[in-house]
Design a protein around this motif. Structure first.
Motif, PDB file in Angstrom:
ATOM      1  N   GLY A 245     -45.203  13.880  12.722  1.00  0.00           N
ATOM      2  CA  GLY A 245     -44.695  13.241  11.287  1.00  0.00           C
ATOM      3  C   GLY A 245     -43.104  13.307  11.293  1.00  0.00           C
ATOM      4  O   GLY A 245     -42.577  12.337  10.731  1.00  0.00           O
ATOM      5  N   VAL A 246     -42.797  14.580  11.398  1.00  0.00           N
ATOM      6  CA  VAL A 246     -41.181  14.648  11.312  1.00  0.00           C
ATOM      7  C   VAL A 246     -40.686  13.724  12.460  1.00  0.00           C
ATOM      8  O   VAL A 246     -39.563  13.418  12.255  1.00  0.00           O
ATOM      9  N   ALA A 247     -41.216  13.675  13.708  1.00  0.00           N
ATOM     10  CA  ALA A 247     -40.535  13.071  14.955  1.00  0.00           C
ATOM     11  C   ALA A 247     -40.483  11.484  14.721  1.00  0.00           C
ATOM     12  O   ALA A 247     -39.624  10.738  15.113  1.00  0.00           O
ATOM     13  N   THR A 248     -41.293  10.996  13.853  1.00  0.00           N
ATOM     14  CA  THR A 248     -41.391   9.364  13.623  1.00  0.00           C
ATOM     15  C   THR A 248     -41.109   9.227  12.136  1.00  0.00           C
ATOM     16  O   THR A 248     -41.084   8.036  11.639  1.00  0.00           O
ATOM     17  N   ASP A 249     -40.392  10.229  11.458  1.00  0.00           N
ATOM     18  CA  ASP A 249     -39.849  10.081   9.859  1.00  0.00           C
ATOM     19  C   ASP A 249     -41.088   9.466   9.237  1.00  0.00           C
ATOM     20  O   ASP A 249     -40.900   8.373   8.508  1.00  0.00           O
ATOM     21  N   ASN A 250     -42.201  10.290   9.369  1.00  0.00           N
ATOM     22  CA  ASN A 250     -43.458  10.036   8.554  1.00  0.00           C
ATOM     23  C   ASN A 250     -43.929   8.556   8.733  1.00  0.00           C
ATOM     24  O   ASN A 250     -44.514   7.879   7.860  1.00  0.00           O
TER      25      ASN A 250
ATOM     26  N   LYS B 152     -42.012   4.912  17.616  1.00  0.00           N
ATOM     27  CA  LYS B 152     -40.928   5.618  18.210  1.00  0.00           C
ATOM     28  C   LYS B 152     -40.767   7.001  17.646  1.00  0.00           C
ATOM     29  O   LYS B 152     -40.679   6.998  16.251  1.00  0.00           O
ATOM     30  N   GLY B 153     -40.600   7.957  18.426  1.00  0.00           N
ATOM     31  CA  GLY B 153     -40.362   9.363  17.697  1.00  0.00           C
ATOM     32  C   GLY B 153     -39.504   9.971  18.618  1.00  0.00           C
ATOM     33  O   GLY B 153     -39.130   9.675  19.624  1.00  0.00           O
ATOM     34  N   LYS B 154     -38.834  11.354  18.037  1.00  0.00           N
ATOM     35  CA  LYS B 154     -38.119  12.104  18.706  1.00  0.00           C
ATOM     36  C   LYS B 154     -38.384  13.473  18.231  1.00  0.00           C
ATOM     37  O   LYS B 154     -38.225  13.743  17.112  1.00  0.00           O
ATOM     38  N   LEU B 155     -38.676  14.381  19.468  1.00  0.00           N
ATOM     39  CA  LEU B 155     -38.958  15.682  19.064  1.00  0.00           C
ATOM     40  C   LEU B 155     -37.767  16.503  18.871  1.00  0.00           C
ATOM     41  O   LEU B 155     -36.442  15.965  19.052  1.00  0.00           O
ATOM     42  N   GLN B 156     -37.801  17.764  18.382  1.00  0.00           N
ATOM     43  CA  GLN B 156     -36.723  18.672  18.021  1.00  0.00           C
ATOM     44  C   GLN B 156     -35.921  18.920  19.249  1.00  0.00           C
ATOM     45  O   GLN B 156     -34.783  19.142  19.145  1.00  0.00           O
ATOM     46  N   ASN B 157     -36.572  18.836  20.544  1.00  0.00           N
ATOM     47  CA  ASN B 157     -35.742  19.135  21.536  1.00  0.00           C
ATOM     48  C   ASN B 157     -35.107  17.918  22.173  1.00  0.00           C
ATOM     49  O   ASN B 157     -34.511  18.110  23.078  1.00  0.00           O
TER      50      ASN B 157
END
Length: 651
Positions: free
Chosen positions: A328-333, A350-355
């Motif tokens: 959810g955080v990676a895809t801005d909910n 599309k998402g982006k992990l913390q790394n």
């Protein structure tokens, strides 16, 4: 004062848990599926009673495994009973009988249910369950960590690996192994692994690999004891004896029934447990510090709950179970800004992990039974597949009704975004298009011949071909794929996309690797022409054939192509027409297609007429019309707008 009382409380709690750890391991987990219900006076309930009674009263359960089917169609009941390999016939029957009655009480109206006693497993369903790998183990673990986790793990790991190979190498009557190894602090680790014997060696090993991977995942690492349960296999280890020690030697291929034990109760906590308790008192402060460390680890896991790395398939690819909050955080909910597209079973974001790693997340529609089946099917298949021309799955998320598939991110989206866009298609020169055609062919060859299982995709089209940063093609969307254990197979329900289906599949439900070859032929013609198959009133295949027959095949070529490779383009059209021939035997194999694309020295046969031609004076009434093709089978479920329909069977 408050801190002292807290430390005293934790110390006492740990001592109590040490004493009662064997009791906790005796809990009997069960699961009632929501995939169908029955009534108390129904035929299904009568068949279920017959199946369970037959299993528990059968005198031929000599090896602890029994499967049976009773009934027909929607009232058919398929059941499996599996006893632990170290118990005898009488004890096995008693366990199966007790577990069957418990399961009927716990799941009184569900058509599918499973229960795991410590000595046996009983399972039934209205769907076919025999010989199918169904893993996804869930753990029941001790709350206590080993005093020296690294030393404990160094002993546990090799022990589980050795027993996994022994269990998987078993025969069709028993896939079971038990053994022990001495660890630090006077401890002995006892472990037991088993699969349902109807699995082959590779599937059994794959299932147990998922269990052993879970043992060493962040959620369960360093525990002193645990059970990992799944319909296809089980794993258990403890620091006390819980099985018959005589079972530790590898069993013969066929053990005579007369030599089996008829009694074998689990051992009570051994002297080792008493020693552990004494040592725990002596090292109370050390244990408390370990417990505090455990709480810290647990708190960090709330951010990423059990990012379990599952070593799935023979290549041991890292495979992670993600927490829903993390995605959810990676895809801005799952914001609309990050939405990449939407298909028949949900949207892709599309998402982006913390790394910093970019990912693509497929969020399956909630409440869709087809979506659930697609989820299970796609995870099962993709976790085993490794090829440069197949989309890599990085992991999954399964929480409540949420089912997510996490893939590597493809910056250039799918082939149809370039191929059928009047502006973007100019970026696809012939060199890139031919490279894409060859890459798709190599990916299909891997699926059909080079992977562990023969896999038929059944929905090959431009929207299911993704492009990486270098425009390399990757076949995606395996929700409709099927495993094939022979040359061809049949299905009662037809899925896929109109215009890409071969006639034998659309009319009779017969599919084989030649079905994908047909779809690939249509895709080749689309890549050459830059036009959708549905853009032509008579169909792209018919248009290509008519121009080939009349000696004007270049009419098919995308006018944006400025090339000197006319011969290569004509050869690609030729190969495409060979792939879409009506007769299955006339179509080339995937291996032949790869060779023909890679070498211009190979002579190509003359293509024969494809199916789906409109009735015209030139074709005659012997050819199948498009309208008759679409209405020839009432079981056909297909879409005219390129949306895939997934079959309700995972394999």
């Amino acid at each position: 004062m408050c801190c002292s009382r807290l430390l005293l409380f934790f110390t006492c709690l740990i001592l109590i848990l040490h004493l009662f750890a064997p009791t906790l391991a005796q809990l009997v987990p069960y699961s009632c599926s929501d995939k169908g219900n029955y009534t108390s006076n129904s035929t299904y309930r009568a068949n279920l009673n017959t199946v369970l009674t037959s299993m528990s009263s059968n005198t031929k359960i000599s090896y602890g495994f029994y499967n049976l089917s009773v009934g027909e169609n929607s009232d058919k009941v398929n059941a499996i009973a599996l006893c632990r390999g170290d118990i005898g016939t009488d004890e096995c029957r008693s366990c199966v009988n007790t577990s069957s009655q418990d399961l009927l009480q716990k799941c009184p109206y569900q058509k599918e249910a499973i229960i795991y006693d410590t000595k046996c497993m009983v399972r039934y369903s209205n769907r076919y369950i025999f010989g199918l790998l169904e893993a996804s183990p869930f753990p029941f673990t001790s709350v206590l960590n080993a005093s020296d986790v690294d030393a404990f793990t160094q002993v546990l790991g090799p022990l589980l690996e050795r027993l996994k190979k022994l269990a998987a190498a078993g025969n069709s009557t028993r896939k079971f192994a038990a053994g022990k190894e001495t660890a630090q602090d006077f401890q002995t680790i006892h472990a037991l692994l088993m699969c349902t014997p109807d699995l082959d060696e590779l599937d059994c090993k794959s299932c147990l690999e998922q269990c052993t991977a879970a043992v060493f995942s962040s959620c369960c690492y360093g525990r002193q004891g645990a059970r990992y349960l799944s319909p296809s296999c089980q794993l258990r280890y403890e620091t006390y004896t819980f099985y018959d020690p005589t079972a530790e030697a590898p069993p013969p291929s066929l053990l005579p029934p007369s030599t089996r034990r008829t009694k074998g109760k689990e051992s009570k906590p051994s002297r080792t447990t008493i020693v552990i308790v004494v040592l725990t008192i002596g090292f109370a402060l050390l244990i408390v510090s370990n417990f505090v460390l455990y709480l810290r680890v647990r708190k960090s896991r709330q951010k990423v709950k059990c990012e379990a790395k599952h070593e799935i398939s023979s290549v041991h690819e890292s495979f992670i179970r993600y927490d829903f909050g993390t995605i959810g955080v990676a895809t801005d909910n799952f914001s609309e800004v990050n939405k990449l597209g939407e298909g028949g079973f949900g949207a892709v974001y599309k998402g982006k992990l913390q790394n910093g790693l970019e990912i693509a997340v497929k969020r399956l529609s909630m409440g869709s039974s087809q979506g659930n089946i697609e989820f299970e099917n796609e995870v099962l298949l993709l976790a085993r597949l490794q090829h440069r021309n197949l989309l890599s799955i990085m992991g999954f998320c399964l929480e409540g009704n949420e089912r997510l598939l996490i893939y590597e991110f493809m910056p250039n989206a799918s082939l149809d975004h370039f191929l059928f866009d009047p502006i973007k298609q100019v970026q696809l020169n012939w060199e890139k298009r031919h490279k894409i055609i060859e890459g798709i062919a190599r990916g299909l060859l891997y699926l059909h011949e080079d992977s562990r299982h023969r896999i038929i995709h059944r929905d090959l089209k431009a929207s299911n071909i993704l492009l990486d940063a270098y425009m390399n093609p990757k076949i995606s969307d395996f929700g409709t794929a099927r495993l094939l254990d022979r040359t061809e197979n049949n299905t009662m329900r037809i899925i896929g996309t109109y215009g890409y289906m071969p006639p034998e599949y659309a009319q009779c439900g017969t599919f084989s690797s030649k079905s994908d070859v047909f779809s690939f032929g249509v895709l080749i013609l689309e890549i050459v022409s830059g036009q959708k198959n549905s853009s032509f009133p008579e169909g792209l295949v018919s248009y290509a054939w008519e121009n080939w027959r009349q000696g004007t095949p270049l009419n098919l070529v995308d006018p944006t192509l400025m090339v000197n490779s006319t011969i290569q383009i004509l050869r690609s059209i030729h190969i495409g027409l060979l792939c879409v021939q009506e007769n299955v035997n006339d179509r080339p194999t995937t291996a032949s297609v790869v060779l023909m694309l890679g070498s211009e020295s190979i002579t190509l046969a003359a293509p024969k007429r494809p199916p789906f031609l409109m009735h015209t004076s030139s074709t005659g009434p012997d050819m199948l019309s498009r309208s008759s093709y679409q209405s020839s089978n009432n079981n056909v479920q297909a879409s005219a707008n390129d949306a895939s329909i997934t079959e309700l069977y995972p394999r």
